[in-house]
Design a protein around this motif. Structure first.
Motif, short mmCIF file in Angstrom:
data_model
loop_
_atom_site.label_atom_id
_atom_site.label_comp_id
_atom_site.label_asym_id
_atom_site.label_seq_id
_atom_site.Cartn_x
_atom_site.Cartn_y
_atom_site.Cartn_z
N ALA A 171 0.84 -1.21 0.00
CA ALA A 171 0.00 0.00 0.00
C ALA A 171 0.87 1.26 0.00
O ALA A 171 0.62 2.21 -0.74
CB ALA A 171 -0.93 -0.02 1.21
N GLN A 172 1.92 1.25 0.81
CA GLN A 172 2.77 2.44 0.92
C GLN A 172 3.66 2.62 -0.31
O GLN A 172 4.04 3.74 -0.64
CB GLN A 172 3.59 2.41 2.21
CG GLN A 172 2.68 2.54 3.43
CD GLN A 172 3.37 2.86 4.76
OE1 GLN A 172 2.70 2.89 5.78
NE2 GLN A 172 4.67 3.09 4.77
N LEU A 173 3.96 1.53 -1.00
CA LEU A 173 4.74 1.63 -2.23
C LEU A 173 4.02 2.51 -3.25
O LEU A 173 4.64 3.29 -3.96
CB LEU A 173 4.97 0.21 -2.80
CG LEU A 173 5.70 0.11 -4.15
CD1 LEU A 173 7.10 0.69 -4.07
CD2 LEU A 173 5.77 -1.36 -4.60
N PHE A 174 2.70 2.39 -3.29
CA PHE A 174 1.92 3.15 -4.28
C PHE A 174 1.36 4.46 -3.74
O PHE A 174 1.26 5.44 -4.47
CB PHE A 174 0.78 2.28 -4.83
CG PHE A 174 1.28 1.19 -5.74
CD1 PHE A 174 1.45 1.43 -7.09
CD2 PHE A 174 1.64 -0.04 -5.22
CE1 PHE A 174 1.96 0.45 -7.94
CE2 PHE A 174 2.15 -1.03 -6.06
CZ PHE A 174 2.32 -0.79 -7.42
N PHE A 175 1.01 4.48 -2.45
CA PHE A 175 0.31 5.64 -1.90
C PHE A 175 1.13 6.48 -0.91
O PHE A 175 0.70 7.55 -0.52
CB PHE A 175 -0.98 5.20 -1.20
CG PHE A 175 -2.03 4.60 -2.10
CD1 PHE A 175 -2.14 4.96 -3.44
CD2 PHE A 175 -2.94 3.66 -1.59
CE1 PHE A 175 -3.13 4.42 -4.25
CE2 PHE A 175 -3.94 3.11 -2.40
CZ PHE A 175 -4.03 3.49 -3.74
N GLY A 176 2.26 5.96 -0.46
CA GLY A 176 3.03 6.66 0.56
C GLY A 176 2.47 6.41 1.95
O GLY A 176 1.55 5.60 2.13
N LYS A 177 3.01 7.10 2.94
CA LYS A 177 2.60 6.87 4.33
C LYS A 177 1.14 7.30 4.51
O LYS A 177 0.77 8.38 4.07
CB LYS A 177 3.52 7.66 5.26
CG LYS A 177 3.33 7.26 6.71
CD LYS A 177 4.50 7.65 7.57
CE LYS A 177 4.33 7.12 8.99
NZ LYS A 177 2.95 7.02 9.48
N PRO A 178 0.32 6.47 5.13
CA PRO A 178 -1.11 6.80 5.24
C PRO A 178 -1.37 7.95 6.21
O PRO A 178 -0.61 8.17 7.15
CB PRO A 178 -1.74 5.50 5.76
CG PRO A 178 -0.63 4.79 6.46
CD PRO A 178 0.64 5.16 5.75
N ASP A 179 -2.47 8.64 5.97
CA ASP A 179 -2.90 9.71 6.87
C ASP A 179 -3.81 9.17 7.97
O ASP A 179 -3.94 9.77 9.03
CB ASP A 179 -3.63 10.79 6.07
CG ASP A 179 -2.74 11.40 5.01
OD1 ASP A 179 -1.66 11.90 5.38
OD2 ASP A 179 -3.09 11.35 3.81
#
Length: 348
Positions: free
Chosen positions: A186-194
């Motif tokens: 998930a973070q590979l595509f979207f970065g660190k979640p909010d």
């Protein structure tokens, strides 16, 4: 060009799979193995035709015969061993989770910077050709805007309560061992979640055995993730976009095929015919970085690794799961900026 000479610390399952795939790497030489058990070290060196077998980790760490060390011991020893390697000026590929928490990880990356030594978390899946293909498709807008990712990593772990996966003393639990993969994706595509939400089941040995994690981003992207040590699952990964979707076949973290399906239902499948399980691709990456004189891989950077463990810390904080000897996971000043999570705990 001189061969990059490798050593391995640890002779368990992951070390064997890595050593088995090493022969498929483009370059590099597997020169040394270390285990505290002489029989294990000797058997491993015989099985994989490795010249040097050490029964003491520090003999390997200080050996002039080795340029880079792959650390494949249980989670709880990653920090100490990586630190020892860095202090000895040895490049390191350390198995995931890199350390137990963000504070430990940050300390090691800072040390690597000071020591001017290469260091990488062994997120082998990142270098799988299927993952590279998906990145390319998404970047080229093949499925339009990427809205969501669904991914699971479930398997039936040994039920022995002493086994490292169930053992609190050894950093056990589903999250750090296998939950790390879907969160990484998930973070590979979207970065660190909010936003981070999670529902976890804590087992009889006080570690998480099963969880579902929902990650959200300010711009409206979502990831729905699952990890389990107690149930079976097809372990596919699905990327949903405005023009179609991508599916990585079972088991997505080491898959050899994926497909893209347009909103009209047209399907294109890609298969990669590589030998072994795919550990050779991270070996290739480390060799490339060492030859080019890089301190970190641009494809799984220190920042990527730190952001990954930070999210795992947040999920574990929410579970109330702390490992022995671990201080509070985050600094008090960060608590002020923390968004409130709902806490749900169920005994399994």
């Amino acid at each position: 060009m001189k061969q990059v000479r490798w050593g391995i610390i640890g002779t368990g399952n992951i070390a064997r799979r890595f050593a088995s795939d090493f022969r498929y790497a483009k370059s590099g030489e597997l020169r040394a193995i270390a285990s505290r058990d002489k029989a294990s070290a000797d058997a491993f060196s015989a099985d994989f035709d490795i010249e040097l077998a050490f029964v003491d980790y520090f003999s390997l760490i200080n050996s002039h015969e080795v340029d880079v060390i792959y650390i494949a011991t249980p989670h709880t020893s990653h920090y100490d061993l990586t630190k020892a390697c860095l202090l000895a000026g040895k490049a390191v590929l350390c198995e995931k989770p890199f350390t137990l928490n963000e504070a430990q990880s940050k300390e090691l990356y800072d040390l690597a910077a000071t020591q001017n030594v290469f260091l990488m978390e062994a997120m082998w899946t990142r270098f799988n050709p299927v993952i590279e293909q998906v990145i390319e498709w998404v970047e080229e807008g093949e499925i339009g805007d990427l809205h969501s990712i669904q991914a699971s990593f479930n398997f039936l772990a040994p039920t022995d309560p002493e086994h490292r996966l169930l053992n609190l003393e050894m950093g056990g639990g589903a999250l750090l061992d296998i939950g790390i993969y879907p969160v990484f994706l998930a973070q590979l595509f979207f970065g660190k979640p909010d936003f981070v939400q999670n529902q976890a089941v804590i087992g009889d040995t006080d570690v998480d055995v099963f969880e579902q994690i929902l990650l959200g981003w300010e711009n409206g992207q979502l990831a729905s993730l699952e990890a389990s040590l107690i149930s079976c699952h097809p372990n596919r990964a699905i990327f949903s976009g405005s023009k179609g979707y991508i599916e990585i076949d079972s088991e997505w973290f080491k898959a050899k095929s994926c497909r893209i399906v347009s909103s009209e239902g047209q399907e294109r499948a890609v298969e990669f015919d590589f030998p072994g399980e795919g550990y050779q691709f991270e070996v290739d990456e480390v060799n490339r970085c060492l030859i080019e004189g890089l301190q970190e891989s641009p494809n799984h950077s220190w920042k990527d690794s730190l952001e990954l463990i930070a999210t795992l810390d947040e999920i574990r904080q929410d579970m109330g799961l702390h490992y022995p000897g671990e201080s509070e996971l985050r600094h008090p000043e960060e608590e002020l900026h923390d968004h409130h999570h709902e806490h749900h705990h169920h005994k399994h």
